[in-house]
Motif scaffolding. Sequence first.
Motif, mmCIF file in Angstrom:
data_model
loop_
_atom_site.group_PDB
_atom_site.id
_atom_site.type_symbol
_atom_site.label_atom_id
_atom_site.label_comp_id
_atom_site.label_asym_id
_atom_site.label_seq_id
_atom_site.Cartn_x
_atom_site.Cartn_y
_atom_site.Cartn_z
ATOM 1 N N PRO A 293 3.008 28.455 -16.895
ATOM 2 C CA PRO A 293 2.784 28.404 -15.438
ATOM 3 C C PRO A 293 2.227 27.050 -14.990
ATOM 4 O O PRO A 293 2.686 26.492 -13.986
ATOM 5 N N MET A 294 1.271 26.502 -15.772
ATOM 6 C CA MET A 294 0.647 25.216 -15.415
ATOM 7 C C MET A 294 1.681 24.092 -15.463
ATOM 8 O O MET A 294 1.688 23.195 -14.620
ATOM 9 N N ALA A 295 2.578 24.181 -16.497
ATOM 10 C CA ALA A 295 3.604 23.147 -16.651
ATOM 11 C C ALA A 295 4.616 23.233 -15.506
ATOM 12 O O ALA A 295 4.978 22.199 -14.910
ATOM 13 N N SER A 296 5.040 24.458 -15.175
ATOM 14 C CA SER A 296 6.066 24.545 -14.115
ATOM 15 C C SER A 296 5.468 24.165 -12.770
ATOM 16 O O SER A 296 6.171 23.643 -11.902
ATOM 17 N N GLU A 297 4.162 24.384 -12.601
ATOM 18 C CA GLU A 297 3.517 23.951 -11.354
ATOM 19 C C GLU A 297 3.650 22.440 -11.179
ATOM 20 O O GLU A 297 3.809 21.925 -10.083
ATOM 21 N N LYS A 298 3.606 21.723 -12.334
ATOM 22 C CA LYS A 298 3.723 20.248 -12.289
ATOM 23 C C LYS A 298 5.169 19.807 -12.500
ATOM 24 O O LYS A 298 5.434 18.630 -12.704
ATOM 25 N N ARG A 299 6.074 20.752 -12.536
ATOM 26 C CA ARG A 299 7.502 20.536 -12.803
ATOM 27 C C ARG A 299 7.697 19.785 -14.142
ATOM 28 O O ARG A 299 8.403 18.799 -14.233
#
Length: 425
Positions: A293-299
């Motif tokens: 989730p944290m990674a996809s938030e930062k794309r």
Amino acid sequence: MFRKVHLRLAGLCAGITAVILLAMSLGCLYVSEKGLRDNSFISFQNDMNTVIGNLEQQTVITHEWLSKMEDHGKYLIHLTDNGVPFFFNSRSSDAETLLFETALREYETRFPDDTQTEDSFHTEFSFSASGRGAPDHYACVAVDRRGSGSFQALILAPQLQLQRQIRMQRILFLLLDAAALCALGLFAWHFTRILLEPLEESRRQQARFVSAASHELRTPLAVILSCASAAERADGTKRRHFLESIRSEGSRMSRLIDDMLLLTRADSHGWTIRREPTELDTLLLDACETFEPMASEKRLRLTPFLPGHPVPACRCDRERIYQVLFILLHNAVSYTPEGGQIRVSLDLDEQKKFRIRVADDGIGIPDAEKAHIFERFYRADQSRSQKGHFGLGLCIASEIALAHRGSLSVEDTPGGGSTFLLRLP
Ligand code: ADP
């Protein structure tokens, strides 16, 4: 404080070795002097055997023969026939006469039984001319009672050469001891300094740690205090906002304190590593899932790479290794700009060691910083430090790797970014 301890330790070390050295050299000196004296006395006894033998063979004792026997002052001879001194004796100086008297007195006190002996004999002994101190003369008393009369010879040998030799030897020992003591003092000073160096370094590290920890704690504390006083005055949503800030700063402080306690326990070897068979591939997938989730938030693209074949279980502390993965992934996500890529892989090297790589194509770490990022509270660039990053993560991760007899290292990702490599046996 360390200077005082250094001085005391060096003094103690030098003192003990000096006492041992002095005792040993005094022992050597004693043995050597004894050997010298014994040899010299044996050689005197041998000479006397020859001289007395010669004397017994002489029918007429001439001045020339006696002068020859005296060997240029090596021996002093005093002869008496039935108690009457030979004419030759009148050449003796007063000092020599005194010496003969001292020798005779010494002889009479030390060998009282000799006077009762009927036959011929000769007795050798050593004595001190002054009556005090170490013997400095050898003497030989020879008596011939065969026939009607009694013939007595007293032969003295001053031991000037021996005395000089012993004096020189003592001076030499003294000089050698003094030189050895100086060398010992220097050695003790340097040796104890080398010994204390790690302690001093650890104290310096501790001081740095305490000062950095206080610095880190001051910021959230200041925020909490200002939010608390602002919350007193505010109401409604504003108040909730301040209280929320207090809560988040409080949990930040609590995490920092947890990290510090963890490192302190590592320093005092207080960690318990509970080894259990762990499937690292599953652990790795779990960690990736957590950060997804944290990674996809930062794309960011977070991709795990696992070997095509089954990986043997690794005997390690599951929780702690998960903590390492968490730290590495947290850093990778934090220090990789939007749109970047993070690759996490697992494989076995030639020595069947597990290798976990966390590679990103983020901002990277300059070579000069690489050696320092595992130090406590070190952040490569203070200006870009983010909230929740105290500069303790890599230090904790590397301690965990070491506790497993593994290692954690960093290298550049080809094309830019950083790759962290965790090796586990
Ligand atoms: P922090 O909590 O500040 O991240 P760490 O000990 O984990 O502390 O890392 C120390 C420093 O190493 C970080 O401040 C950062 O400058 C650098 N660093 C760590 N991981 C990375 C990474 N993946 N990319 C770039 N820099 C990194």
